[in-house]
Design a protein around this motif. Structure first.
Motif, mmCIF file in Angstrom:
data_model
loop_
_atom_site.group_PDB
_atom_site.id
_atom_site.type_symbol
_atom_site.label_atom_id
_atom_site.label_comp_id
_atom_site.label_asym_id
_atom_site.label_seq_id
_atom_site.Cartn_x
_atom_site.Cartn_y
_atom_site.Cartn_z
ATOM 1 N N SER A 116 0.831 -1.203 0.000
ATOM 2 C CA SER A 116 0.000 0.000 0.000
ATOM 3 C C SER A 116 0.866 1.254 0.000
ATOM 4 O O SER A 116 0.567 2.245 -0.681
ATOM 5 N N PHE A 117 1.958 1.213 0.749
ATOM 6 C CA PHE A 117 2.894 2.335 0.823
ATOM 7 C C PHE A 117 3.446 2.640 -0.568
ATOM 8 O O PHE A 117 3.447 3.791 -1.030
ATOM 9 N N ALA A 118 3.923 1.609 -1.265
ATOM 10 C CA ALA A 118 4.542 1.799 -2.577
ATOM 11 C C ALA A 118 3.529 2.240 -3.624
ATOM 12 O O ALA A 118 3.812 3.116 -4.454
ATOM 13 N N VAL A 119 2.345 1.638 -3.615
ATOM 14 C CA VAL A 119 1.329 1.996 -4.620
ATOM 15 C C VAL A 119 0.869 3.436 -4.430
ATOM 16 O O VAL A 119 0.695 4.181 -5.405
ATOM 17 N N LEU A 120 0.676 3.846 -3.202
ATOM 18 C CA LEU A 120 0.281 5.233 -2.952
ATOM 19 C C LEU A 120 1.358 6.207 -3.423
ATOM 20 O O LEU A 120 1.072 7.226 -4.061
ATOM 21 N N MET A 121 2.611 5.898 -3.128
ATOM 22 C CA MET A 121 3.702 6.773 -3.563
ATOM 23 C C MET A 121 3.794 6.823 -5.089
ATOM 24 O O MET A 121 4.124 7.852 -5.670
ATOM 25 N N GLY A 122 3.508 5.692 -5.730
ATOM 26 C CA GLY A 122 3.641 5.618 -7.172
ATOM 27 C C GLY A 122 2.437 6.091 -7.944
ATOM 28 O O GLY A 122 2.479 6.122 -9.188
ATOM 29 N N THR A 123 1.376 6.492 -7.245
ATOM 30 C CA THR A 123 0.157 6.939 -7.945
ATOM 31 C C THR A 123 -0.274 8.308 -7.416
ATOM 32 O O THR A 123 0.204 9.330 -7.898
ATOM 33 N N VAL A 124 -1.148 8.315 -6.439
ATOM 34 C CA VAL A 124 -1.758 9.590 -6.030
ATOM 35 C C VAL A 124 -0.755 10.564 -5.417
ATOM 36 O O VAL A 124 -0.909 11.782 -5.554
ATOM 37 N N LEU A 125 0.301 10.059 -4.747
ATOM 38 C CA LEU A 125 1.248 10.972 -4.107
ATOM 39 C C LEU A 125 2.278 11.529 -5.077
ATOM 40 O O LEU A 125 3.147 12.308 -4.671
ATOM 41 N N GLN A 126 2.186 11.172 -6.352
ATOM 42 C CA GLN A 126 3.098 11.742 -7.338
ATOM 43 C C GLN A 126 2.842 13.228 -7.568
ATOM 44 O O GLN A 126 3.618 13.895 -8.242
ATOM 45 N N PHE A 127 1.764 13.766 -7.029
ATOM 46 C CA PHE A 127 1.560 15.209 -7.059
ATOM 47 C C PHE A 127 2.683 15.925 -6.304
ATOM 48 O O PHE A 127 2.967 17.088 -6.569
ATOM 49 N N ILE A 128 3.289 15.247 -5.354
ATOM 50 C CA ILE A 128 4.339 15.855 -4.548
ATOM 51 C C ILE A 128 5.659 15.721 -5.276
ATOM 52 O O ILE A 128 6.006 14.650 -5.772
ATOM 53 N N PHE A 129 6.423 16.807 -5.345
ATOM 54 C CA PHE A 129 7.703 16.793 -6.036
ATOM 55 C C PHE A 129 8.583 15.699 -5.452
ATOM 56 O O PHE A 129 8.625 15.483 -4.249
ATOM 57 N N THR A 130 9.323 14.979 -6.314
ATOM 58 C CA THR A 130 10.033 13.759 -5.934
ATOM 59 C C THR A 130 10.938 13.952 -4.725
ATOM 60 O O THR A 130 10.928 13.140 -3.785
ATOM 61 N N ASP A 131 11.750 15.006 -4.721
ATOM 62 C CA ASP A 131 12.679 15.210 -3.611
ATOM 63 C C ASP A 131 11.948 15.412 -2.293
ATOM 64 O O ASP A 131 12.354 14.890 -1.247
ATOM 65 N N VAL A 132 10.860 16.179 -2.333
ATOM 66 C CA VAL A 132 10.083 16.413 -1.121
ATOM 67 C C VAL A 132 9.407 15.113 -0.673
ATOM 68 O O VAL A 132 9.401 14.779 0.520
ATOM 69 N N LEU A 133 8.835 14.362 -1.608
ATOM 70 C CA LEU A 133 8.185 13.093 -1.268
ATOM 71 C C LEU A 133 9.174 12.134 -0.621
ATOM 72 O O LEU A 133 8.853 11.456 0.368
ATOM 73 N N LEU A 134 10.372 12.080 -1.154
ATOM 74 C CA LEU A 134 11.403 11.211 -0.588
ATOM 75 C C LEU A 134 11.742 11.623 0.836
ATOM 76 O O LEU A 134 11.808 10.781 1.746
ATOM 77 N N MET A 135 11.942 12.914 1.055
ATOM 78 C CA MET A 135 12.349 13.374 2.378
ATOM 79 C C MET A 135 11.243 13.202 3.416
ATOM 80 O O MET A 135 11.508 12.951 4.596
ATOM 81 N N VAL A 136 9.987 13.320 2.980
ATOM 82 C CA VAL A 136 8.876 13.183 3.916
ATOM 83 C C VAL A 136 8.643 11.720 4.286
ATOM 84 O O VAL A 136 8.380 11.386 5.442
ATOM 85 N N THR A 137 8.727 10.830 3.301
ATOM 86 C CA THR A 137 8.362 9.437 3.538
ATOM 87 C C THR A 137 9.517 8.577 4.047
ATOM 88 O O THR A 137 9.275 7.542 4.680
#
Length: 468
Positions: A104-125
Motif C-alpha cells: 500500500s505504501f509503494a502503490v500510494l507513492m507511485g500513484t496519487v502521491l506523485q503530485f508531490i515533487f520527488t525530492d520532497v516526497l522522498l524526504m517526507v516518507t
C-alpha cells in the motif's frame, strides 16, 4: 549516406549528449539543446531554421505540460506541508497491518502521491519507512526500502501525475486522461508484482541483514531543523518550518483531519478521471469538457488546499511553500521543454519516416525500440526523465502513424528509463543513506528491484498492445 544519414547523425547526437553530461559535466538541458542543434544542421537544415525548430519544440511541449507541472508541484508540496502523508501512513498501518503495508505504501507513492515533487516526497516518507521497517516483521527494512524505490521511480515514469509521465504525454500528443487510464493501473500492478518478487527473493537468501543493513543511527541528511517564522509575537503558534535534507516543509501544530487534508487531491483526481472517462465514452458536453480538463482539476485542488492551509498554517507559510516549489520545479520545466526541442528536430530531419518504414508493420517493434533506447540512455546518463523524453522524442514524429497506440509508446519509454538505476543517480544514494542500507543493500533494493519493474512493465505493455 542517403536515408541512413538521419540515423547516423541521431546516434552521434545522442552519444554527444551522453559524453557532454558524463565527461564534461554539462547540464542535461544544455546538452540536449546542443544535440538537437547539431542534429538539425548535420542533416541539412538551415542553421536559422534549426534554431527555429528547437525553439518551437520547446514552446509546444511547455504549452502542453508546463502549467500542469507547476500546478501539480504546488498542490503536492502544500498537501505535504499540511501533514497529510504522516496521517495517511499511520492509517494504512492500522487498517491493513504490517503484512500489506509495503504494498500500500509503494502503490500510494507511485500513484496519487506523485503530485508531490520527488525530492520532497522522498524526504517526507523516508523517516516513516525507516521507522516502520523493523515493525513489519522479517526483512521489513528491505521490503520498505524496495517499496520506497519502486514508488518513487515507477510513479515518476509511468503514472499521472508523475512529472516524467506528464512530459511523455505532451511529447507524444497523448491526452492526459488517456495517459491516466493506462498509466495509473500499469504503475500499480507493476509495483505490486515487483514487490512480490522481491519479497520472495528476500525469503530465499537474496537479502542478508548483516551485510545489507546499517545499524540504526541518526542520519545527518535527514536532520530536521525547525523555526516558527511567520508567527507573530503573542499569537498562537500554528506550525513550524521543517527543513529535511534541504527540502522545506511547513508542519502544522494542529494538522487538519486526514479526510480534509486529502480532499484537494481527491477532487483533482476525480475531475481528471471524469474527463478521461467522458473522452473515452465520447460524451461531449461543454461543462464536462471544462471540469474534466487537467488544468481545471489541478487548479481547483490547489485553491482548496490554499483555503485549508490559510487556516492551519501561520501567516506567510503558503507563500514560502510556493517559493520552495518554484525553485524546485524550475529545472524540471527546462528539462521537459528541451525534450520537445529534440523531438521537433527529429521530425524535421525525416528520421521518423525511416523508423516508420522499419517498424511500422510490427506493433511490438516500436515498443521494444523505445524501451531499449531509454534503457541504454539511462545506464549512460543516470537520469530517468532525461532518458525517457530523449527516447520518446525519437519516435514522437511518427507515433500516430505506427500500428500501436501512442500511449503505449509513451509508457514503454517510461518503463525503459527505469532500467539499471545505479550510482549515477542521486536518488540511489539518498535511498541508501536514509533507509539504513549499505551500498550493497541499495544495489538490491534499488538497482535490481527497479530494473525488474522495468522488465515487468514492458511485459504488461506488450500484453496491452495485443488487446487494444
Amino acid at each position: 549516406m542517403g536515408n541512413a544519414a538521419p540515423l547516423v547523425h541521431t546516434a552521434v547526437a545522442i552519444a554527444a549528449v551522453v559524453v557532454l553530461i558524463l565527461k564534461f559535466g554539462v547540464n542535461p538541458a544544455l546538452a540536449l539543446v546542443l544535440g538537437a542543434v547539431y542534429l538539425g544542421i548535420a542533416c541539412g537544415l538551415d542553421p536559422a531554421h534549426t534554431l527555429e525548430v528547437v525553439n518551437r519544440g520547446f514552446g509546444d511541449l511547455m504549452a502542453k505540460v508546463g502549467l500542469l507541472i507547476v500546478l501539480g508541484v504546488l498542490l503536492g508540496t502544500l498537501l505535504s506541508a499540511l501533514g497529510a502523508i504522516d496521517k495517511l501512513m499511520a492509517l494504512l498501518l492500522r487498517r491493513l497491518g504490517p503484512k500489506l503495508l509495503p504494498y500500500s505504501f509503494a502503490v500510494l507513492m507511485g500513484t496519487v502521491l506523485q503530485f508531490i515533487f520527488t525530492d520532497v516526497l522522498l524526504m517526507v516518507t523516508a523517516p516513516l519507512a525507516r521507522t516502520l521497517g523493523p515493525r513489519i516483521g522479517r526483512y521489513g527494512v528491505a521490503r520498505m526500502a524496495a517499496a520506497m524505490a519502486l514508488g518513487l521511480e515507477v510513479g515518476v515514469a509511468l503514472s499521472v501525475p508523475g512529472i516524467g509521465t506528464l512530459a511523455l504525454a505532451g511529447l507524444l500528443h497523448v491526452p492526459l486522461g488517456i495517459m491516466l487510464l493506462y498509466g495509473f493501473p500499469l504503475a500499480a500492478v507493476t509495483i505490486v508484482l515487483t514487490l512480490l518478487l522481491f519479497s520472495a527473493l528476500a525469503r530465499h537468501g537474496f537479502w542478508d541483514p548483516e551485510r545489507d543493513e546499517r545499524p540504526a543511527a541518526a542520519d545527518r541528511s535527514g536532520a530536521v531543523r525547525r523555526h516558527t517564522a511567520g508567527n507573530r509575537p503573542g499569537t498562537p503558534v500554528k506550525g513550524a518550518l521543517a527543513r529535511v535534507g534541504g527540502a522545506a516543509m511547513w508542519q502544522p501544530a494542529n494538522p487538519p483531519p486526514l479526510a480534509l487534508s486529502l480532499s484537494p487531491l481527491l477532487i483533482a483526481l476525480l475531475m481528471m478521471a471524469t474527463g478521461a472517462v467522458a473522452q473515452a465514452a465520447e460524451w461531449r458536453s461543454p461543462l464536462v469538457t471544462f471540469l474534466g480538463h487537467p488544468v481545471a482539476g489541478l487548479l481547483t485542488g490547489l485553491i482548496c488546499a490554499c483555503l485549508i492551509a490559510r487556516r492551519r498554517l501561520p501567516e506567510g507559510a503558503v507563500g514560502e511553500v510556493f517559493g520552495e516549489s518554484y525553485r524546485a520545479s524550475g529545472q524540471v520545466l527546462v528539462l521537459r521543454g528541451v525534450g520537445g526541442s529534440l523531438a521537433a528536430v527529429v521530425g524535421a530531419v525525416g528520421l521518423g519516416g525511416i523508423i516508420e518504414d522499419s517498424v511500422g508493420q510490427d506493433p511490438w517493434a516500436p515498443l521494444a525500440l523505445v524501451w531499449a533506447l531509454a534503457a541504454v540512455l539511462h545506464i549512460a546518463i543516470g537520469s530517468v526523465i532525461t532518458a525517457a523524453i530523449t527516447a520518446a522524442g525519437v519516435l514522437a514524429p511518427v507515433a500516430p502513424e505506427l500500428d500501436v497506440q501512442p500511449v503505449l509508446v509513451a509508457l514503454a519509454a517510461g518503463a525503459g528509463s527505469l532500467f539499471a538505476i545505479h550510482a549515477t543517480s542521486n536518488t540511489f544514494w539518498l535511498l541508501q543513506s536514509l533507509l539504513g542500507q549499505t551500498p550493497r543493500g541499495a544495489l538490491k533494493t534499488v538497482t535490481v528491484t527497479v530494473s525488474a519493474a522495468s522488465l515487468i512493465a514492458l511485459g504488461l505493455i506488450h500484453v496491452l498492445s495485443l488487446v487494444v
